[in-house]
Design a protein around this motif. Sequence first.
Motif, PDB file in Angstrom:
ATOM      1  N   GLY A 273       4.191  -4.123   1.407  1.00 33.70           N
ATOM      2  CA  GLY A 273       3.010  -3.687   2.336  1.00 33.70           C
ATOM      3  C   GLY A 273       3.454  -4.076   3.706  1.00 33.70           C
ATOM      4  O   GLY A 273       4.652  -4.647   3.997  1.00 33.70           O
TER       5      GLY A 273
ATOM      6  N   ARG B 246      -1.892   3.715  -3.873  1.00 35.74           N
ATOM      7  CA  ARG B 246      -1.476   3.187  -2.814  1.00 35.74           C
ATOM      8  C   ARG B 246      -2.034   3.819  -1.718  1.00 35.74           C
ATOM      9  O   ARG B 246      -2.405   3.305  -0.342  1.00 35.74           O
TER      10      ARG B 246
ATOM     11  N   ASP C 132      -3.536   2.264   2.029  1.00 36.83           N
ATOM     12  CA  ASP C 132      -3.061   2.603   3.119  1.00 36.83           C
ATOM     13  C   ASP C 132      -4.253   3.061   4.198  1.00 36.83           C
ATOM     14  O   ASP C 132      -3.880   3.025   5.574  1.00 36.83           O
ATOM     15  N   GLN C 133      -5.205   3.750   3.635  1.00 36.22           N
ATOM     16  CA  GLN C 133      -6.274   4.275   4.680  1.00 36.22           C
ATOM     17  C   GLN C 133      -7.340   3.239   5.024  1.00 36.22           C
ATOM     18  O   GLN C 133      -8.192   3.678   5.525  1.00 36.22           O
TER      19      GLN C 133
END
Length: 154
Positions: A37, A69, A73-74
């Motif tokens: 990340g 994922r 990520d959002q």
Amino acid sequence: MAMSGWQAVKLVVNTLNLSTPAGLLVGLIGRARFSRGPRGLFYATDYKLRFPAAGAFTLGNLVLTKHDRAYIDQRPKLVKHEERHSWQYFFLIGLPMLPLYLLGAAWSWLRTGCPASRNPFERLADLADGNYVERPLRPLRQVFSGLRSRPRGQ
């Protein structure tokens, strides 16, 4: 992904204090998928165990989530919230964070009926960024009278 000098120090310290390796072990047991990340964090996505019930939780520099994922990520605010927890592991020398966190969750549950609202670790990580709603305090008198009034055996 770029990482500052202090984030690199945190990554090393959280590895040496065993909090990140503990997260790796939990992720392996939960059959998660691992990936890198931002800012020295790692992700363990698609975590299969039901405990804890949180949508995401952090052990050292590893953020574990039952989601994929794309979900994490959002949600940059959630990642910042979890990154703040990784700093808590750094400052508390790793695994001592776990019993202290549980004490904070118990206190919060006692005062609000929610394990996060008055948990100092969640408050320092920013409740809103962790998608928590701050619940009002219950008077201690009400809490203790509720405990006393329960019938024996329940």
